[in-house]
Design a protein around this motif. Structure first.
Motif, mmCIF file in Angstrom:
data_model
loop_
_atom_site.group_PDB
_atom_site.id
_atom_site.type_symbol
_atom_site.label_atom_id
_atom_site.label_comp_id
_atom_site.label_asym_id
_atom_site.label_seq_id
_atom_site.Cartn_x
_atom_site.Cartn_y
_atom_site.Cartn_z
ATOM 1 N N VAL A 101 -10.325 4.613 27.844
ATOM 2 C CA VAL A 101 -10.662 4.532 26.416
ATOM 3 C C VAL A 101 -12.161 4.316 26.256
ATOM 4 N N ASP A 102 -12.715 3.392 27.016
ATOM 5 C CA ASP A 102 -14.154 3.103 26.928
ATOM 6 C C ASP A 102 -14.995 4.331 27.271
ATOM 7 N N MET A 103 -14.600 5.052 28.317
ATOM 8 C CA MET A 103 -15.340 6.241 28.734
ATOM 9 C C MET A 103 -15.310 7.305 27.635
ATOM 10 N N LEU A 104 -14.145 7.566 27.063
ATOM 11 C CA LEU A 104 -14.027 8.586 26.031
ATOM 12 C C LEU A 104 -14.711 8.155 24.731
ATOM 13 N N THR A 105 -14.663 6.864 24.435
ATOM 14 C CA THR A 105 -15.354 6.351 23.246
ATOM 15 C C THR A 105 -16.857 6.511 23.402
ATOM 16 N N LYS A 106 -17.358 6.266 24.594
ATOM 17 C CA LYS A 106 -18.795 6.430 24.849
ATOM 18 C C LYS A 106 -19.197 7.897 24.665
ATOM 19 N N LYS A 107 -18.339 8.820 25.076
ATOM 20 C CA LYS A 107 -18.666 10.246 25.001
ATOM 21 C C LYS A 107 -18.423 10.833 23.612
ATOM 22 N N TYR A 108 -17.319 10.437 22.935
ATOM 23 C CA TYR A 108 -16.919 11.087 21.678
ATOM 24 C C TYR A 108 -16.976 10.181 20.446
ATOM 25 N N GLY A 109 -17.346 8.926 20.636
ATOM 26 C CA GLY A 109 -17.412 8.007 19.503
ATOM 27 C C GLY A 109 -16.079 7.309 19.268
ATOM 28 N N LYS A 110 -16.012 6.595 18.166
ATOM 29 C CA LYS A 110 -14.815 5.824 17.825
ATOM 30 C C LYS A 110 -13.613 6.762 17.688
ATOM 31 N N ALA A 111 -12.466 6.328 18.178
ATOM 32 C CA ALA A 111 -11.247 7.127 18.110
ATOM 33 C C ALA A 111 -10.836 7.348 16.657
ATOM 34 N N ASP A 112 -10.281 8.522 16.389
ATOM 35 C CA ASP A 112 -9.797 8.851 15.052
ATOM 36 C C ASP A 112 -8.447 8.198 14.761
ATOM 37 N N LYS A 113 -7.641 8.047 15.815
ATOM 38 C CA LYS A 113 -6.287 7.543 15.605
ATOM 39 C C LYS A 113 -5.764 6.895 16.888
ATOM 40 N N ILE A 114 -5.043 5.803 16.722
ATOM 41 C CA ILE A 114 -4.349 5.158 17.838
ATOM 42 C C ILE A 114 -2.909 4.976 17.403
ATOM 43 N N SER A 115 -1.988 5.503 18.172
ATOM 44 C CA SER A 115 -0.578 5.310 17.841
ATOM 45 C C SER A 115 0.138 4.677 19.038
ATOM 46 N N VAL A 116 0.954 3.706 18.733
ATOM 47 C CA VAL A 116 1.723 2.994 19.750
ATOM 48 C C VAL A 116 3.202 3.164 19.423
ATOM 49 N N THR A 117 3.956 3.571 20.426
ATOM 50 C CA THR A 117 5.399 3.702 20.278
ATOM 51 C C THR A 117 6.053 2.680 21.194
ATOM 52 N N LYS A 118 6.837 1.792 20.584
ATOM 53 C CA LYS A 118 7.557 0.787 21.358
ATOM 54 C C LYS A 118 9.052 1.024 21.177
ATOM 55 N N ASP A 119 9.786 0.944 22.255
ATOM 56 C CA ASP A 119 11.232 1.067 22.184
ATOM 57 C C ASP A 119 11.792 -0.091 21.360
ATOM 58 N N LEU A 120 12.834 0.168 20.614
ATOM 59 C CA LEU A 120 13.434 -0.865 19.769
ATOM 60 C C LEU A 120 13.885 -2.083 20.575
ATOM 61 N N ASP A 121 14.245 -1.882 21.824
ATOM 62 C CA ASP A 121 14.733 -2.982 22.664
ATOM 63 C C ASP A 121 13.621 -3.787 23.325
ATOM 64 N N HIS A 122 12.380 -3.396 23.160
ATOM 65 C CA HIS A 122 11.316 -4.044 23.935
ATOM 66 C C HIS A 122 11.194 -5.538 23.629
ATOM 67 N N ASP A 123 11.484 -5.970 22.411
ATOM 68 C CA ASP A 123 11.393 -7.394 22.091
ATOM 69 C C ASP A 123 12.571 -8.199 22.651
#
Length: 186
Positions: A101-123
């Motif tokens: 993430v740090d490497m790509l942020t340095k090259k392309y700037g701040k990310a446009d979108k971050i999405s996290v998918t968690k399984d319903l059972d993870h908690d």
């Protein structure tokens, strides 16, 4: 002095918004032969078949990796760096992801979108650390950037008890052309 300042002001906007071509390869021209890519060697596939796969002995953040190039009519449509499984462990998976993430942020700037998918059972599950969730496919994170010519997705996930970090570069122009071609079929 004034002419120097004018030149800086004229070229500054272009240098700020110009981003180097991903992987330093030619995305615009048609390829007849397998393109050479710095640090990678051709493993199998061909431009004609639509996919070329490369291996390397060079590690990225101490993680083994390979490169996949996908072609449409001889032009590169998509490039994917697949990092893992060796070098990513239960103790360092989020640190390795953070390095990318740090490497790509340095090259392309701040990310446009971050999405996290968690399984319903993870908690409801008992786990030693968050990396266990990733390894078992219960946590997936995609971070996206966009340049004038490319979409860039950093995918962090687990599969079959292993960890993977993929950097996916998509040629916007060809993506639009392929979408239109696919729509004609329906």
């Amino acid at each position: 002095m004034k002419s120097y300042l004018v030149l800086v002001l004229i070229f500054l906007p272009f240098s700020v918004f110009a981003s180097p071509s991903p992987l330093s390869i030619d995305w615009q021209n048609r390829h007849k032969h397998v393109p050479s890519v710095k640090h990678y060697k051709h493993f199998f596939g061909s431009v004609k078949s639509g996919s070329v796969y490369y291996t390397t002995d060079s590690l990225i953040f101490d993680v083994e990796n390979e490169l996949h190039l996908h072609f449409h009519k001889g032009r590169i449509h998509k490039a994917i760096i697949v990092a893992g499984t060796n070098g990513i462990t239960e103790q360092n998976c989020f640190k390795k992801h953070s390095n990318f993430v740090d490497m790509l942020t340095k090259k392309y700037g701040k990310a446009d979108k971050i999405s996290v998918t968690k399984d319903l059972d993870h908690d409801d599950l008992f786990y030693v650390n968050k990396c266990s969730l990733v390894r078992n496919g219960l946590y997936i994170q995609t971070t996206s950037w966009s340049t004038k010519k490319h979409h860039i997705n950093l995918n962090f996930f687990g599969e079959f008890g292993e960890y993977y970090i993929e950097v996916e570069y998509i040629n916007k122009q060809l993506s639009t052309d392929l979408d239109a071609a696919h729509m004609e079929r329906f």
